[in-house]
Design an enzyme around this catalytic site. Structure first.
Site, PDB file in Angstrom:
ATOM      1  N   SER A 117       0.804  -1.228   0.000  1.00 10.94           N
ATOM      2  CA  SER A 117       0.000   0.000   0.000  1.00 10.94           C
ATOM      3  C   SER A 117       0.830   1.268   0.000  1.00 10.94           C
ATOM      4  CB  SER A 117      -0.955  -0.005   1.187  1.00 10.94           C
ATOM      5  OG  SER A 117      -0.258  -0.186   2.392  1.00 10.94           O
ATOM      6  N   HIS A 148      -5.470  -3.801  -1.976  1.00 10.20           N
ATOM      7  CA  HIS A 148      -5.148  -2.763  -2.960  1.00 10.20           C
ATOM      8  C   HIS A 148      -5.061  -3.342  -4.379  1.00 10.20           C
ATOM      9  CE1 HIS A 148      -4.545   0.924  -0.658  1.00 10.20           C
ATOM     10  NE2 HIS A 148      -4.009   0.189   0.290  1.00 10.20           N
ATOM     11  N   LYS A 170     -12.377  -0.482  -0.577  1.00  6.87           N
ATOM     12  CA  LYS A 170     -11.527   0.253  -1.518  1.00  6.87           C
ATOM     13  C   LYS A 170     -12.196   0.233  -2.908  1.00  6.87           C
ATOM     14  CE  LYS A 170      -7.389   0.241   1.228  1.00  6.87           C
ATOM     15  NZ  LYS A 170      -7.045  -0.748   2.258  1.00  6.87           N
TER      16      LYS A 170
HETATM   17  C1  LIG Z   1      -6.971  -1.030   3.661  1.00  3.17           C
HETATM   18  C2  LIG Z   1      -6.315  -2.298   3.998  1.00  3.17           C
HETATM   19  C3  LIG Z   1      -6.824  -3.127   4.998  1.00  3.17           C
HETATM   20  C4  LIG Z   1      -7.992  -2.716   5.851  1.00  3.17           C
HETATM   21  O1  LIG Z   1      -9.185  -2.830   5.183  1.00  3.17           O
HETATM   22  P1  LIG Z   1     -10.530  -2.424   5.938  1.00  3.17           P
HETATM   23  O2  LIG Z   1     -11.581  -3.214   5.277  1.00  3.17           O
HETATM   24  O3  LIG Z   1     -10.677  -0.950   5.762  1.00  3.17           O
HETATM   25  O4  LIG Z   1     -10.344  -2.789   7.373  1.00  3.17           O
HETATM   26  C5  LIG Z   1      -6.217  -4.342   5.209  1.00  3.17           C
HETATM   27  N1  LIG Z   1      -5.131  -4.720   4.497  1.00  3.17           N
HETATM   28  C6  LIG Z   1      -4.603  -3.943   3.548  1.00  3.17           C
HETATM   29  C7  LIG Z   1      -3.412  -4.409   2.776  1.00  3.17           C
HETATM   30  C8  LIG Z   1      -5.168  -2.704   3.276  1.00  3.17           C
HETATM   31  O5  LIG Z   1      -4.629  -1.915   2.355  1.00  3.17           O
END
Ligand SMILES: *Cc1c(COP(=O)(O)O)cnc(C)c1O
Length: 415
Positions: free
Chosen positions: A190, A218, A249
């Site tokens: 990320s 991501h 996302k």
């Molecule tokens: C954003 C993210 C999360 C968290 O996701 P949520 O559903 O918002 O808790 C977990 N792992 C990675 C790699 C992320 O980028």
């Protein structure tokens, strides 16, 4: 009284030190739906301003897509607002199961279990499937939620240098005495936007009898030819034992996450994962919206193709301008500034120019690696990107960093 004047003064000192170090984070209030153009109040109390958004995880532009909003409305109408229950008591509707089946199909997995978030999926999954006879071997740059999940698990913890396959191989050899080995990685990392070497990881896992875990938060929806994720991109679709990902996302951006993978591993999570057992169900309105999202992205690759075009255009533009970006293929494009204060000042000046992007610095990234992380969306058009590029050029020129590399920027501003 426990929270005495002295206690308060201590916390005030600590917060003051964060401010002095340029590490203090402030929220910006958004007065519009999430999109490529948003209306923002910043600083708090000021009049609002319309800006181009360069930092959302809204990769496919589906966060406020009319068909997704409509599907969510329908879900609200036919299945209500909240479940008032965890999944295993009375929190599972037909649509929860439908969404799990659709996600399995989309991700190329045998089964899927929804969680309130991917943070929760990661918090629950390791403890549910591994014991103190096993070892977890994680890339050193995995997401914070994976680190937290590993901490909750009794299996031995080990790591390999970021994307260093020779080091991973050494670790796999070293741990041949354990019952199970699990290799753990993000799909797209990320902070840097680079993609894990899943083809080699799967090969090594086969050779040394290990399971593979990938967090594709991501990636799901847009990485790979049909947007299935990094396993598709790397040619190992269907060969990942556990995939975790988020609905927060690209897949609509509301909230919710899942564990997808081998049937028995998913079933272990349904029996034992604590966030699944002890936290509320994803609400019907989100489940209904997410079902529509999966339909939309299964029908056509138009959105991920547009995102890919935008990504190439933006990467080339920033490079031509003379900014120091991290190379790669993903729509995460970090502009490296190295110094935390410079990253904050740069972001503030971009905002003045009508561009919304945020400075990232310790503890979100390592010390001395401060940056502005830009992220592309299929909702950006060429004009958005041209305007954003012009703002980056102007602010970059103001600080005299155009054409400068890491060494020179650090010499000018310190780390
Ligand atoms: C954003 C993210 C999360 C968290 O996701 P949520 O559903 O918002 O808790 C977990 N792992 C990675 C790699 C992320 O980028």
């Amino acid at each position: 009284m426990a929270f005495s004047d002295k206690t308060r003064a201590d916390y005030q000192n600590e917060l003051g030190a964060l401010k002095d170090a340029g590490l203090f984070k402030e929220e910006r209030f958004i007065h519009s739906p999430q999109s490529s153009e948003i209306v923002v109040e910043f600083p708090a109390g000021s009049t609002t301003k319309k800006v181009i958004n360069m930092c959302a995880n809204n990769y496919l532009g589906l966060s406020s897509h009319p068909e997704v909003v409509q599907a969510a409305h329908n879900g609200l109408e036919v299945r209500g607002y909240g479940m008032s229950s965890v999944r295993f008591i009375c929190g599972t509707q037909d649509i929860h199961r439908q969404l799990e089946q659709k996600l399995s199909e989309f991700l190329g997995a045998e089964d899927t279990l929804l969680f309130p978030s991917c943070m929760d999926a990661n918090a629950g999954v390791f403890e549910a499937v591994l014991t103190d006879k096993d070892v977890m071997i994680a890339d050193r740059l995995v997401h914070a939620s994976i680190i937290d999940g590993m901490r909750l698990c009794k299996a031995m913890q080990d790591s390999f240098k970021h994307s260093d396959m020779a080091h991973l191989e050494e670790k796999l050899q070293e741990h041949q005495d354990k019952r199970w080995r699990m290799v753990i990685t993000d799909g797209v990392f990320s902070m840097d936007g680079d993609i894990a070497k899943l083809d080699t990881i799967v090969e090594l896992a086969d050779k040394y009898d290990a399971m593979v875990f990938v967090d594709d938060s991501h990636s799901s929806g847009f990485i790979g030819k049909t947007g299935r994720g990094t396993h598709e991109h790397c040619g190992v679709f269907g060969r990942i034992d556990i995939i975790t990902t988020t609905l927060g996302k690209a897949l609509g951006g509301a909230s919710g996450g899942c564990v997808s993978g081998r049937r028995e591993l998913v079933e272990m999570c349904r029996q034992k994962a604590r966030p699944y057992l002890f936290s509320n169900s994803v609400p019907p309105v989100i489940v209904a919206g997410a079902l529509r999202v999966i339909d939309l992205i299964s029908q056509t690759t138009e959105r991920r193709d547009k995102l890919e075009w935008n990504t190439k255009y933006w990467r080339k533009m920033l490079t031509d301008i003379g900014l120091d970006i991290k190379a790669g293929d993903s729509p995460i494009v970090p502009v490296m500034l190295y110094n935390a204060k410079l990253a904050q000042d740069f972001a503030r000046d971009l905002f003045t120019e009508g561009i919304y992007a945020i400075g990232f610095f310790f503890p979100v990234v390592p010390k001395g690696q401060a940056r502005i992380r830009t992220q592309l969306s299929a909702a950006h058009n060429k004009e958005h990107l041209d305007l954003a590029g012009e703002a980056f050029r102007k602010v970059g020129a103001k600080y005299g960093i155009l054409g400068k590399g890491k060494k020179e920027i650090i010499e000018m501003f310190g780390m």
